[in-house]
Design a protein around this motif. Structure first.
Motif, PDB file in Angstrom:
ATOM      1  N   ALA A   6       0.829  -0.895  -0.083  1.00  0.00           N
ATOM      2  CA  ALA A   6      -0.221   0.043  -0.079  1.00  0.00           C
ATOM      3  C   ALA A   6       0.840   1.299  -0.091  1.00  0.00           C
ATOM      4  N   ARG A   7       2.027   1.303   0.097  1.00  0.00           N
ATOM      5  CA  ARG A   7       3.060   2.259   0.261  1.00  0.00           C
ATOM      6  C   ARG A   7       3.418   3.063  -0.686  1.00  0.00           C
ATOM      7  N   GLU A   8       3.118   2.214  -2.001  1.00  0.00           N
ATOM      8  CA  GLU A   8       3.671   2.845  -3.385  1.00  0.00           C
ATOM      9  C   GLU A   8       2.489   3.155  -4.291  1.00  0.00           C
ATOM     10  N   MET A   9       1.526   3.527  -3.620  1.00  0.00           N
ATOM     11  CA  MET A   9       0.150   3.744  -4.520  1.00  0.00           C
ATOM     12  C   MET A   9       0.351   4.959  -5.232  1.00  0.00           C
ATOM     13  N   VAL A  10      -0.192   4.491  -6.537  1.00  0.00           N
ATOM     14  CA  VAL A  10      -0.418   6.099  -7.384  1.00  0.00           C
ATOM     15  C   VAL A  10      -1.688   6.101  -8.147  1.00  0.00           C
ATOM     16  N   LYS A  11      -2.411   7.125  -8.116  1.00  0.00           N
ATOM     17  CA  LYS A  11      -3.505   7.138  -8.624  1.00  0.00           C
ATOM     18  C   LYS A  11      -3.568   7.280 -10.293  1.00  0.00           C
ATOM     19  N   ILE A  12      -3.832   6.500 -11.097  1.00  0.00           N
ATOM     20  CA  ILE A  12      -3.811   6.737 -12.536  1.00  0.00           C
ATOM     21  C   ILE A  12      -5.338   6.688 -12.953  1.00  0.00           C
ATOM     22  N   LYS A  13      -5.800   7.728 -13.951  1.00  0.00           N
ATOM     23  CA  LYS A  13      -7.261   7.788 -14.461  1.00  0.00           C
ATOM     24  C   LYS A  13      -8.189   7.503 -13.189  1.00  0.00           C
ATOM     25  N   GLY A  14      -7.892   8.131 -12.174  1.00  0.00           N
ATOM     26  CA  GLY A  14      -8.964   7.719 -10.819  1.00  0.00           C
ATOM     27  C   GLY A  14      -8.838   6.590 -10.276  1.00  0.00           C
ATOM     28  N   VAL A  15      -7.825   5.434 -10.628  1.00  0.00           N
ATOM     29  CA  VAL A  15      -7.889   4.212 -10.124  1.00  0.00           C
ATOM     30  C   VAL A  15      -6.624   4.123  -9.421  1.00  0.00           C
ATOM     31  N   LYS A  16      -6.620   3.537  -8.084  1.00  0.00           N
ATOM     32  CA  LYS A  16      -5.327   3.287  -7.190  1.00  0.00           C
ATOM     33  C   LYS A  16      -4.710   2.081  -7.898  1.00  0.00           C
TER      34      LYS A  16
END
Lengths: 401, 401
Positions: free
Chosen positions: A307-317
């Motif tokens: 969970a530590r490297e999450m990035v949101k792309i097109k609104g998706v985690k």
């Protein structure tokens, strides 16, 4: 466990640990009394703890932190952002850990007639000693082999009729490729295993199909957290020692069964270093069903990322660690990759570079499908290059316009 | 222990192990019944065992030998002439070993408030796990550090306030030379220590004099055999677990207290792998006096050599390993040496070559004296050379005339 008995266990644990200055003050700050923890609603008023809180406690109360029980007898370590973090145990903690591991091994079909080789490291870190203790508790003839030394390990497996191997899955693979025979049960830990597509199948094929492959998940701070049984239905949470919640890593909201989220752990019995609502940073999906072994709380796909490297792309985690799990199923790829995120006004674009080689259009399509399944969004384009230049895993150019 | 209670213990042990095929047949061959072991005379009718007997038993009853107890839960190894030899333990064996070690540590001044770092290896061999178990049993905060890694070990000693170090003496020396501070008690094992002239003094000087230096002696097959206490009067035999005899390595005759001879061990309580009158191959001197700690059977000079390399010179039994112990006290010498034995008719001549440098006549005379004291005969000449050619330790030309 029913909620009523779970809450009783939580109340008892809270009462025991509230005698420690650390928690006595916390409970005051939270406006809670251990007795108030008679329902999930009140329990969820307890704020999450993180590794940083634990780290800070060690800095404020050196060297072993304010959660050290006076009867503490064993000190392991886990790697932390500022060096090694102590992980502490009383005799009772060790006994409970050994008993829980022994139960898991029994549910995996191991008996006291088995000869066990443990190739985990016994020094500093928890794996070796704790796994060894579980097998001894079950009554197995347990050999503390330690890591590395492939040839010596092969000789021991062969010469002493080892039937159960406890090992990293990658080291087990190496041993089987080099001709290890006679292993009935592999207990694998320390690396992704059941969560990597095709990994178990490759290992099983090497053994002629006849082997029980047991995945394990634990933290130094919460061992043994979850283990598979011989039915291989997923990682059963050891719920007599731990209460596990799955939460949204961004909002902290507790998620329903079946939803992917961050694993949060509460100790139900630990004397030394007890943790309440500890965020592990690991992603998983929890499901409840009654496995033929009798255990009911299960992480069916294992641990599926961080969970530590999450990035949101097109609104998706998106969690890059999930990309790694997918790539392991494509032997031509080295596992190195880069995610390129860009935007033109309100439209985002997501491309991926992979290192290695891929066999034709069909495999590329399979890779595209696997990636979409894992990330929930499909990359606009996947390009496979022979050698990827060094650089960051994520190149996010959305704010550089 | 008085002879009457010792004989009761021996009878009980003999009765327990005579249920195993191995010993049932042995007792028949010897014409003895466990009940006959009511006096030393009958006990000494039992023939000695050696490592070769143990080795043969493993070959005849692979893989763990016929002395394996059905409840065996731990398997270590010791190096043997044909590869690793299994060393086996039941839960009760481990409990007795842990308790005996804990008692020794307590008699060395260690308490449950101590933080202990164990730098022995935990993999395959017995030292790490068994020493760790003793400290945990005493209630110390015990850190399984493992061997090597000087800098990491120094950081752990410093950061976690380690007060007791369990280590090879040479590794301890390295740690102290590199600035290790705060150690109250060193538990040293695995190498000659108290038997090396001046070794303890050098180590003590590095620590400013304030340290308890505990020597230890044990075999994988008989651990823990003997330990020093805080009075440092010598290695006390753990005589609730072992009966020790000192015998002439040539004739097998049992020697009186104060005479140098081979250490022979009999297990008094072991369930798995029990040994009767086992020849260790190690030389020592046993004395009986009441140490202030209460223990009474002591090897005051530790282990002073190996019985396996004996050579007779001028009618005197000489053990080359004793030369090594002497040489360690002369820092200018590398420890490499050659013994040259020759004869002209009935007159034998004994010369020695040493590698290294020696400071003038005075040190050469001191070396000559130390050598005579250790070997009981003086070399005709000692020559110190800068570099010794490769070759055997003993060149015996008496039969080449």
């Amino acid at each position: 466990m029913r909620e009523a008995s779970l809450m009783k266990r939580i109340q008892a644990q809270a009462e025991a640990i509230s005698r420690v200055t650390f928690y006595r003050e916390k409970f005051k700050t939270w406006g809670l009394n251990p007795k108030d923890l008679n329902g999930m609603e009140n329990f969820r008023r307890i704020p999450f703890m993180t590794l940083s809180d634990v780290q800070k406690d060690f800095e404020d109360h050196p060297p072993f932190g304010s959660l050290l029980h006076p009867d503490n007898i064993r000190v392991h370590f886990s790697p932390g952002p500022k060096g090694l973090i102590p992980v502490v145990f009383t005799q009772k903690d060790i006994r409970e850990m050994n008993r829980a591991n022994a139960t898991c091994f029994r549910l995996a079909g191991v008996t006291s007639n088995d000869v066990v080789a443990v190739t985990f490291n016994y020094h500093l870190f928890i794996a070796g000693l704790s796994i060894h203790g579980g097998f001894e508790t079950l009554g197995c003839k347990t050999i503390p082999v330690g890591p590395g030394e492939t040839d010596r390990t092969l000789e021991i497996l062969d010469r002493y009729g080892v039937t159960v191997l406890a090992s990293n899955p990658s080291f087990a693979m190496k041993l089987f490729e080099k001709g290890a025979r006679g292993i009935r049960v592999l207990f694998a830990g320390g690396e992704p295993f059941s969560s990597v597509e095709g990994y178990k199948e490759r290992l099983r094929a090497l053994c002629g199909g006849k082997i029980t492959l047991i995945d394990a998940y634990g933290l130094a701070q919460a061992a043994p957290l979850a283990r598979e049984c011989l039915h291989e239905t997923g990682l059963h949470i050891i719920d007599d020692l731990f209460f596990v919640e799955i939460v949204d890593p961004e909002t902290g909201e507790v998620l329903p069964d079946g939803a992917k989220g961050e694993v949060v752990v509460t100790h139900l019995k630990k004397e030394s270093g007890p943790l309440l609502r500890f965020r592990t940073g690991d992603l998983s999906i929890m499901e409840r069903f009654t496995c033929p072994c009798g255990r009911r709380t299960t992480l069916p796909k294992g641990v599926v990322g961080s969970a530590r490297e999450m990035v949101k792309i097109k609104g998706v985690k998106v969690y890059p660690s999930q990309v790694s799990l997918v790539l392991k199923a494509f032997p031509g790829l080295t596992g190195r990759y880069r995610m390129l995120i860009s935007s033109t006004g309100t439209t985002e674009r997501f491309d991926m570079l992979m290192e290695g080689e891929i066999q034709g259009e069909q495999d590329l399509a399979r890779l595209q499908t696997s990636m979409k399944k894992a990330l929930l969004i499909a990359p606009n384009q996947i390009e496979v290059v022979k050698q990827l230049e060094n650089g960051p895993t994520i190149v996010d150019q959305r704010h550089n316009l």
